[in-house]
Structure formats: C-alpha cells, structure tokens
Design an enzyme around this catalytic site. Structure first.
Site, PDB file in Angstrom:
ATOM      1  N   ARG A  20       0.746  -1.193  -0.008  1.00 35.91           N
ATOM      2  CA  ARG A  20      -0.101   0.052   0.102  1.00 35.91           C
ATOM      3  C   ARG A  20       0.942   1.107   0.006  1.00 35.91           C
ATOM      4  O   ARG A  20       0.779   2.347  -0.757  1.00 35.91           O
ATOM      5  CB  ARG A  20      -0.971  -0.017   1.114  1.00 35.91           C
TER       6      ARG A  20
ATOM      7  N   LEU B 126      -8.933  -2.836  -3.954  1.00 37.36           N
ATOM      8  CA  LEU B 126      -8.577  -1.301  -3.968  1.00 37.36           C
ATOM      9  C   LEU B 126      -8.765  -1.108  -2.386  1.00 37.36           C
ATOM     10  O   LEU B 126      -9.873  -1.569  -1.798  1.00 37.36           O
ATOM     11  CB  LEU B 126      -9.105  -0.466  -4.764  1.00 37.36           C
ATOM     12  N   ASP B 127      -8.248  -0.119  -1.513  1.00 38.18           N
ATOM     13  CA  ASP B 127      -8.677   0.309  -0.344  1.00 38.18           C
ATOM     14  C   ASP B 127      -9.041   1.835  -0.403  1.00 38.18           C
ATOM     15  O   ASP B 127      -8.961   2.579  -1.441  1.00 38.18           O
ATOM     16  CB  ASP B 127      -7.901   0.091   0.549  1.00 38.18           C
ATOM     17  N   SER B 128      -9.467   2.347   0.981  1.00 44.24           N
ATOM     18  CA  SER B 128      -9.781   3.941   0.678  1.00 44.24           C
ATOM     19  C   SER B 128      -8.652   4.648   0.523  1.00 44.24           C
ATOM     20  O   SER B 128      -8.906   5.723  -0.312  1.00 44.24           O
ATOM     21  CB  SER B 128     -10.353   4.353   2.128  1.00 44.24           C
TER      22      SER B 128
ATOM     23  N   ASP C 249      -6.540   4.037  -1.843  1.00 41.23           N
ATOM     24  CA  ASP C 249      -6.376   3.916  -3.615  1.00 41.23           C
ATOM     25  C   ASP C 249      -7.705   4.955  -4.338  1.00 41.23           C
ATOM     26  O   ASP C 249      -7.329   5.771  -5.071  1.00 41.23           O
ATOM     27  CB  ASP C 249      -6.513   2.534  -4.030  1.00 41.23           C
TER      28      ASP C 249
END
Ligand SMILES: Cc1cc2nc3c(=O)[nH]c(=O)nc-3n(C[C@H](O)[C@H](O)[C@H](O)COP(=O)(O)OP(=O)(O)OC[C@H]3O[C@@H](n4cnc5c(N)ncnc54)[C@H](O)[C@@H]3O)c2cc1C
Lengths: 460, 83
Positions: free
Chosen positions: A73, B38-40, B42
């Site tokens: 990430r 996807l995460d927040s 992204d």
C-alpha cells in the site's frame, strides 16, 4: 517565495509525505537541517567506506502480489514500483534469554508457532487466544494508553513468554519504559512476527537516492543544510518558517516531522513536562572472519537478555549491557558473503550521563571505547569469539543521535506522548513521523503518507 | 466526454495507480473495491487524479458515487460533459 506545502525534515516520514503530495501538486518543498537525507536512517563515511547509521532490518515484509499489505500500500501511494527494488528477506532471528529459553522466528510465522509449541507447550492454547485477541483490535483507532504487558501476561499466563515476545517489539518500537501501548504492540506484532523482516539489496543510500529522484521527477524541491529556527504563525495558522540564515519561506500548509516538543519549541509554545525518553548506543564492528572465528551465518538478528528481569528502561549507568540487539546485516537471503562482515549491537543508554561528559572529548572517547569493549564481551557469550578479528569499530551514543537528528535526548523513538491524528491545534500545520506514533522505516513512511491524505491533500 | 470515454478515463486512472490491476472479468455494476482489491487510500488517488486532470473537486460525501464503474459514469458524465 510561497510554497503550497512545506515539509520540515528530510527523514523517511518527511520524504514520504512530500512524495505523496508532490504527485498531485508540484512545488512541494522539504527543508532538511543536515547535508544528507534520511534522518535517523541515513549513512556516513569512514575510511572511504559507507556505513548505515540505523538500518538493521525493515519490518512489514510482504511479497509483491499481496495488495493490501502495508508495504505494498505504501508503494502504491508513493507510486514506487516493487520491481525497481530488490528486497532480501531475513534468514531467521532469535530472542534469547540467557539461562532460560530461546525462540526462533522468521518470515514464516509457523516457525514461531512450532517454537512456542515445543518450548512453552503449556502456553500454546493461550498463544492462539492471543492471536485472536490481536486480530480483534483495530490498532489505528485513537485510544488512551493501555498497557500491553499486563494484558498479554494475563492472556498467556506466563511471564517469561510475555517478556520474550515483547523484547524485540520494544527494541524496535517502544518509546515507553518497560511497557508498550496496546495499539503499538499490535502494530509491531504484525510488522515483525506476522509479516517479517527484510532489507534492500543495496545500501540505505541507494534507497534514499531512489526516493529523492522519484520526488524530483514529480517536481518536488529539497533544500539541504537548511534549518528551521522559527515557525511563523497567527491565530492557529502557520504562514511560514524562518531559517537559520534569516531567510523566510512562506507556505500554505506545513507538515513537521521533527517531533512534538521539537515543533512546539519552534512555535515558541510551552512543551509538556519532561517524561523519560529512551536513548540507545549503536556499535558497528567490521570483522575479517578467519578459521578461528565462527560467527553465525544463519541468524539475522538476535535479541538478548541476560538478567533475571528483562528491563527496558532508561538505565542508571551509561549503557545497559544486560540486554540488547545483535544484527548481522550480511545474513539476509541473497546477500553475497563479503570479505569483511559487519556486526551491529544496540543497547539502552542514558542520555544525561553521556551528555555530562560530552564536552570532555578525551573522557567521552575513552568511555565509548570501554563500553564498546564490554559489548564485545557480552556478544561473544552469545555468538562466539570475534574480538581478535575486528578490523574496525565505531559507536554512537544518544549524544551523537541528538547532534545529527536534533531529537531531544537523542531518543530514537521520540516522546512517550504520541499525537495519533497529527493534530497539534493548528489549522494548517500537522505532525508526522516519530511523534505521530508510527515507528520504524515503514511506519514513519506510512505516517507521512497518512497525515498528507488526512489533512493536506484536500486543501492543496 | 461520452460515457465510454468516462469509463476509459476511470480504468486508465486505476491502471495508473496499480499497474497489475486485472480488468479481464470486471463487472461494471459491482464494487470496484472488492473486484480490484482497492482500499480507501486508493480511492483517494482516483479523486486526486480527477482533480489533477480535469480540475474536478469531488466532496467527500460524494465518494460513494465512485463505488462501481457504472456509478462513476452516472456521476461523472454530467460533470465532464465539456471535457
Ligand atoms: C541506530 C538506529 C537503528 C534503527 N534501526 C531500524 C531498523 O532496523 N528498522 C527500522 O524500521 N527502523 C530503524 N530505526 C528507526 C527509524 O530509523 C526511525 O523510526 C525513522 O527513520 C524515523 O523517521 P522520521 O522521519 O520520523 O524521523 P527522523 O529520521 O528523525 O527525521 C527528522 C528529520 O528532521 C530533521 N530536522 C530536525 N530538526 C530540524 C529543523 N529545525 N529544521 C530542518 N530539519 C530538521 C532531522 O535532521 C531529520 O533528518 C533505527 C534508528 C536508529 C537511530
């Protein structure tokens, strides 16, 4: 000159914050007091050889495909490509409490499970309970300090195992004496035991150079040898910074990575009453191994304790040799054996004592030599003899760290008080890095990114 | 922009964020988040890229409109009609 975002400090959190912002708004500016980037994790030269100041191992290892892993990430957020880096995983590491027990662990969590199963069979069910408990916690929710030590001991019902599990996590990320905040414990447990450790194939300089080029390619600017001496503010809004040379740089937003009290001082604000901070010494030995010397080749890091009670606190004496960290930077997978191998050792140290003799150069140097000798004796008990094979040694104290990073008390992990949301009461100034609370290399970089995401991007 | 162009824009932005994103079996009416991992963080990138490329300011309360490819098109098409 007025910049949209000014970042104070070119350590890893400052670099990450600046790269993140520069992706969308160029003309971001970093000012760094020193002549080099990296802060606590930088490098220096002696006898034309490059030495890393701080790198033992980077935590939070993840394979490239695991998208939700913190490391990946972080890379996505900074638009860094995994394939531009070669990462070497640790071999295996060890926590050893001399005369009691030792536990091996690696990037394969099963090793630690097996070790606990065979050495603490009475605790294995409780250890599974601990894992469930860790899973149930969201460590990023702001919460007051909760003692990790008490809770873990309660779950495991075994003081020795509790201390052994805590030892590496404290050395690699606790700013508290003899304890850890529960959230910090969960973050570090995941980072070290569940995810694991690695290092780049090259040096920290290669890593920093890469970040710098990357930042530059987005249009970001950096001024080294540039110290902020005053943050200019009115009505809880900062509007610029005064530099040591008298120059003023104006800005719309500011991120400070230099620490909570360090930042308050530049704002001419009162700092909180002093709380004990933890200082460390780091000693680097260069060793030419010959037949007589059999240093381990399969161990990456050894965390040791040889006293009855593992203590992680500001020692009364100059250096606490009763516990420490031994790192073999050459013992990572895929790193070629060199002619000279490096061994590093970290111990807790008393800043005030070192400071009190720092002005008597001879005494200070003599004491550095003496403690370095004592470290060798302690290390040899654990890894075998190497004293006669040392070709070079160098050590630094909390005073050295203070000099090169301006951290109060030379405390690597900063203030015991953390500001998790980075909000220090200003509309456009936020805190990132060490005193925001994420520690270590990956932690500090994630800190820079998340503070920019939370508070800066929408306003740029 | 036509709705096809808006779709392409979103996919291009996602590819830019994650060059390993796999669009092969992407369903236009299902959440992008689950399908593409996807995460927040992204999603914030999608918002920031739209701002950088088209000077669109998307308020936080509107983020849910970017959940699926279809909802992106419904929400963005009127905003990008002159783009
Ligand atoms: C010996 C040692 C070993 C370590 N080992 C590891 C390890 O193996 N793995 C790991 O993950 N982490 C390790 N760490 C910890 C890690 O280095 C830190 O947690 C991390 O680098 C902190 O980054 P930061 O940006 O928050 O702070 P810093 O690196 O302290 O950055 C702050 C920067 O601000 C600059 N600055 C200060 N005041 C001013 C001013 N007034 N004006 C302008 N600039 C200013 C400083 O010079 C510094 O560059 C180690 C640290 C040390 C010292």
């Amino acid at each position: 000159m007025k910049v949209p975002l000014l970042v104070i400090g070119g350590g890893l959190s400052g670099l990450a914050a600046a790269v993140r912002a520069a992706r969308f708004v160029p003309e971001v500016l970093i000012i760094e007091k020193h002549s080099r980037l990296g802060g606590l994790n930088s490098y220096f030269y002696r006898n034309k050889t490059l030495y890393e100041t701080g790198l033992h191992a980077i935590t939070n290892y993840a394979p490239p495909g695991e998208k939700s892993a913190p490391l990946n990430r972080l890379f996505r957020q900074l638009k860094l490509k995994r394939k531009d880096f070669s990462f070497c995983q640790q071999q295996q590491s060890e926590v050893t409490f001399l005369g009691c027990e030792s536990l091996l662990f690696s990037n394969d969590f099963n090793l630690l499970l097996e070790q606990i199963n065979s050495k603490f069979p009475q605790c294995i069910d409780n250890f599974q309970k601990l894992l469930l408990f860790i899973n149930s916690i969201n460590p990023f929710l702001p919460s007051p300090f909760r003692s990790a030590k008490r809770k873990i001991n309660e779950i495991l019902g075994d003081k020795l195992l509790t201390d052994m599990l805590l030892c590496p996590l404290m050395f690699y990320g606790s700013s508290h004496e003899n304890d850890m905040d529960m959230n910090q414990f969960v973050i570090m447990f995941q980072a070290i035991y569940l995810q694991g450790m690695f290092r780049p194939l090259g040096t920290i300089k290669n890593f920093l150079d890469h970040l710098h080029r990357h930042y530059h390619s987005f249009g970001g600017k950096l001024r080294k040898n540039t110290e902020a001496i005053k943050l200019l503010h009115k009505n809880n809004t900062v509007y610029g910074v005064e530099l040591k040379n008298g120059e003023i740089i104006e800005c719309e937003q500011m991120v400070s990575t230099i620490g909570l009290d360090e930042t308050k001082k530049l704002l001419s604000k009162k700092v909180s009453p002093a709380q004990p901070r933890l200082g460390f010494t780091e000693t680097i030995y260069e060793i030419k191994p010959e037949k007589t010397c059999s240093l381990p080749r399969d161990k990456t890091i050894i965390f040791y304790n040889n006293s009855n009670e593992f203590s992680y606190k500001n020692p009364d004496e100059f250096v606490d040799h009763s516990s420490g960290v031994i790192c073999f930077p050459g013992n990572f997978q895929g790193i070629e054996r060199k002619e000279v191998v490096e061994v590093r050792a970290t111990h807790l140290a008393n800043y005030t004592r070192w400071k009190s003799i720092a002005s008597c150069r001879d005494e200070y140097l003599a004491l550095k030599r003496r403690t370095s000798r004592k470290t060798v004796t302690n290390l040899e008990n654990i890894v075998g003899s190497f004293n006669s094979n040392i070709v070079y040694e160098n050590s630094f104290t909390p005073v050295t760290i203070e000099r090169y990073t301006a951290k109060i008390g030379g405390a690597i992990y900063g203030s015991p008080v953390k500001v998790k949301d980075g909000d220090i009461g200003f509309k456009n100034l936020f805190l990132a890095g060490t005193d925001q609370g994420f520690l270590g290399i990956v932690g500090s970089m994630l800190s820079g990114v998340s503070i920019v995401n939370q508070h800066i991007l929408a306003k740029l | 922009m036509t709705s096809e162009e808006v779709k392409d824009l979103i996919l291009e932005i996602i590819e830019d964020i994650d060059d390993e994103a796999d669009f092969e079996n992407l369903k236009a009416d299902a959440p992008l988040r689950d399908q593409l991992d996807l995460d927040s963080m992204d999603f914030l990138d999608i918002v920031m890229e739209l701002r950088k490329r088209h000077q669109l300011q998307i308020p936080e309360e509107d983020y849910p409109n970017l959940a699926t490819l279809d909802s992106c098109v419904t929400y963005l098409e009127p905003l990008l009609k002159d783009a």
